[in-house]
Design an enzyme around this catalytic site. Structure first.
Site, short mmCIF file in Angstrom:
data_model
loop_
_atom_site.label_atom_id
_atom_site.label_comp_id
_atom_site.label_asym_id
_atom_site.label_seq_id
_atom_site.Cartn_x
_atom_site.Cartn_y
_atom_site.Cartn_z
CB THR A 320 -0.94 0.01 1.23
OG1 THR A 320 -1.79 -1.13 1.17
CG2 THR A 320 -1.79 1.26 1.24
CD1 TRP A 323 -0.76 0.93 -6.48
CD2 TRP A 323 -1.51 2.60 -5.21
NE1 TRP A 323 -1.79 1.55 -7.17
CE2 TRP A 323 -2.26 2.58 -6.41
CE3 TRP A 323 -1.80 3.57 -4.25
CZ2 TRP A 323 -3.29 3.48 -6.68
CZ3 TRP A 323 -2.82 4.48 -4.51
CH2 TRP A 323 -3.55 4.43 -5.70
CG HIS A 324 -0.31 5.76 -1.58
ND1 HIS A 324 -0.80 4.57 -1.07
CD2 HIS A 324 -1.37 6.61 -1.63
CE1 HIS A 324 -2.09 4.70 -0.84
NE2 HIS A 324 -2.46 5.92 -1.17
N GLY A 325 3.80 5.68 -3.88
CA GLY A 325 4.92 6.42 -4.44
C GLY A 325 6.22 5.64 -4.33
CG PHE A 464 0.42 9.60 -5.04
CD1 PHE A 464 1.74 9.78 -4.70
CD2 PHE A 464 -0.54 10.43 -4.48
CE1 PHE A 464 2.10 10.77 -3.80
CE2 PHE A 464 -0.19 11.41 -3.57
CZ PHE A 464 1.15 11.58 -3.24
#
Length: 464
Positions: A320, A323-325, A464
């Site tokens: 998680t 995935w955001h950055g 993102f």
């Protein structure tokens, strides 16, 4: 092109929806597909080929998977091979464009400059549309859906402009019926316009103004702010990211309703949560649902003992964050939630349920601190900011906080009020259609006025 732009509001929407409503029902997917391509190409024309390739590869994989397990051809190994190849392609493209630079930089930091950074720019929306098309392939492999034989229909699902760039993440089964047959009703259009305007106002009137305060703090330098101003900055960014992302999601849901689709809700007043577990049931609901359905449960969920449950949680929250950055701060952000969610699952949840006031303070404090890890990518600067938050010496002079509170106090108060369900309940309780219409028109007018004079109008989740 962004939703909160005069170009989108006064050119794209009128032209597109005029065409969309006038064409015969059988051509609406074609109109939506072409309109979505124009929408995406306006901001990222160089990566259109990547989207077209994703459509072709996954449509072909779906058709071949269906063929390989038909009555005439029962070839499970071939089906599994096609499934694996499609996922490798989908996540491989995401890895190449989003994470290559991260791994090259870290390898070079350890071994010297032995690798050359290819310098890929991040294609808009790739994190979101990769998850969407992957859900199609996975559900097809599981036998939950049938393969889409019409490549235009699958393409329309993937590039549908309301949720193409920043979600909500819509799995194929949620919209498959409407992709083949949908009715446009005045009630759905009216509701869609209302929801869209609320999203626009959230973004333009609250998120942008709260973001201006956060930008001022970055310009001043974190080492130069007082403790009260540092906490004011936490509040500002906490409000900005919520109203920015929720505003976009509301606009996407509204546009979807105007198109004849039901796009799932993405937020449910997350800042009223009494635990971080509850927060993630209310924040970015479609992403949480995706990880639960396609990662956590396939890993075994909580069905294989405590240790395996915690390992599964670790994997989910590592992914998680990543995935955001492509940055260590995002990984740390994911690990921050892993630690506290594990504590809540182990023993803390019962205590939080019994102590309402403490649980709300606990949740808001940790959510605000988590956003600092999320927002400040440089660990040195993050350390400086955290020091200012908890340094008694930084509390001696709070004149800067008074100055910014005088300038931004109104948006802070409005943001806090509209973070709760009270305003939406009040609006939903209005019986006068005239009053409801008047409020929507006032919000639209105010938003357009702000846009006409605004120099700051980003969408945070676009990166993102």
């Amino acid at each position: 092109m962004v939703f909160s732009s005069l170009l989108f509001l006064f050119w794209f929407i009128p032209v597109f929806f005029t065409v969309y409503y006038l064409v015969p029902a059988r051509l609406r997917n074609t109109a939506l597909f072409l309109g979505s391509i124009v929408f995406y190409a306006w901001g990222e024309p160089s990566y259109l080929l990547l989207i077209f390739a994703s459509i072709i590869v996954n449509w072909g994989a779906g058709v071949m998977m269906a063929w390989s397990c038909s009555d005439r051809h029962d070839m499970p190994r071939v089906r599994k091979l096609i499934f694996a190849a499609a996922l490798i392609y989908d996540f491989g493209m995401l890895f190449v464009f989003k994470y290559t630079g991260f791994f090259v930089a870290n390898i070079n930091a350890v071994f010297g400059n032995i690798l050359r950074d290819p310098g890929f720019t991040l294609p808009l929306g790739i994190s979101f549309y990769t998850f969407q098309i992957a859900s199609y392939i996975i559900d097809l492999y599981r036998g939950r859906i049938d393969a889409e034989k019409n490549i235009l229909t699958l393409g329309t699902y993937l590039v549908m402009f309301p949720q193409l760039i920043a979600g909500p993440i819509v799995v194929y089964s949620q919209v498959s019926e409407k992709l083949h047959e949908r009715r446009i009703t005045w009630q759905a259009v009216s509701d869609g316009i209302t929801i869209f305007v609320f999203g626009l106002a959230s973004k333009v009137l609250i998120a942008n103004n709260a973001g201006a305060l956060w930008n001022d703090l970055e310009a001043i330098g974190y080492a130069n702010i007082s403790m009260p101003l540092a906490w004011l900055g936490v509040i500002a960014y906490t409000l900005q990211i919520y109203f920015d992302f929720n505003g976009y999601s509301l606009m996407a849901i509204g546009l979807g309703s105007m198109l004849g689709f039901t796009i799932p809700r993405n937020f449910d007043h997350p800042y009223i949560s009494r635990s971080l577990t509850e927060f993630w049931r209310r924040w970015h609901i479609t992403l949480s649902g995706w990880f639960r359905e396609y990662v956590y449960i396939p890993l075994g969920g909580n069905r294989k003992g405590k240790i395996r449950t915690y390992v599964n949680l670790f994997i989910v929250w590592f992914l998680t964050g990543f995935w955001h950055g492509a940055g260590w701060n995002f990984i740390c952000w994911g690990m921050f939630f892993f630690v506290f969610l594990t504590l809540e699952k182990s023993f803390l949840s019962g205590f939080l349920e019994r102590h309402t006031v403490f649980s709300r303070i606990y949740s808001l404090l940790l959510i605000g601190l988590s956003w600092m890890i999320f927002a400040i990518t440089d660990f040195t600067q993050l350390g400086v900011y955290m020091t200012r938050l908890f340094s008694p010496q930084a509390a001696a002079d709070c004149r800067d906080a008074v100055y910014y509170l005088r300038n931004y106090g109104t948006v802070i108060v409005l943001g806090c009020i509209f973070s709760t369900p009270s305003a939406s309940r009040w609006f939903d309780g209005l019986e006068s259609k005239t009053a409801r219409c008047g409020i929507v028109l006032i919000l639209l007018f105010a938003s357009v006025c702000f846009l006409a004079d605004a120099a700051y109008n980003p969408f945070l989740y676009f990166r993102f």
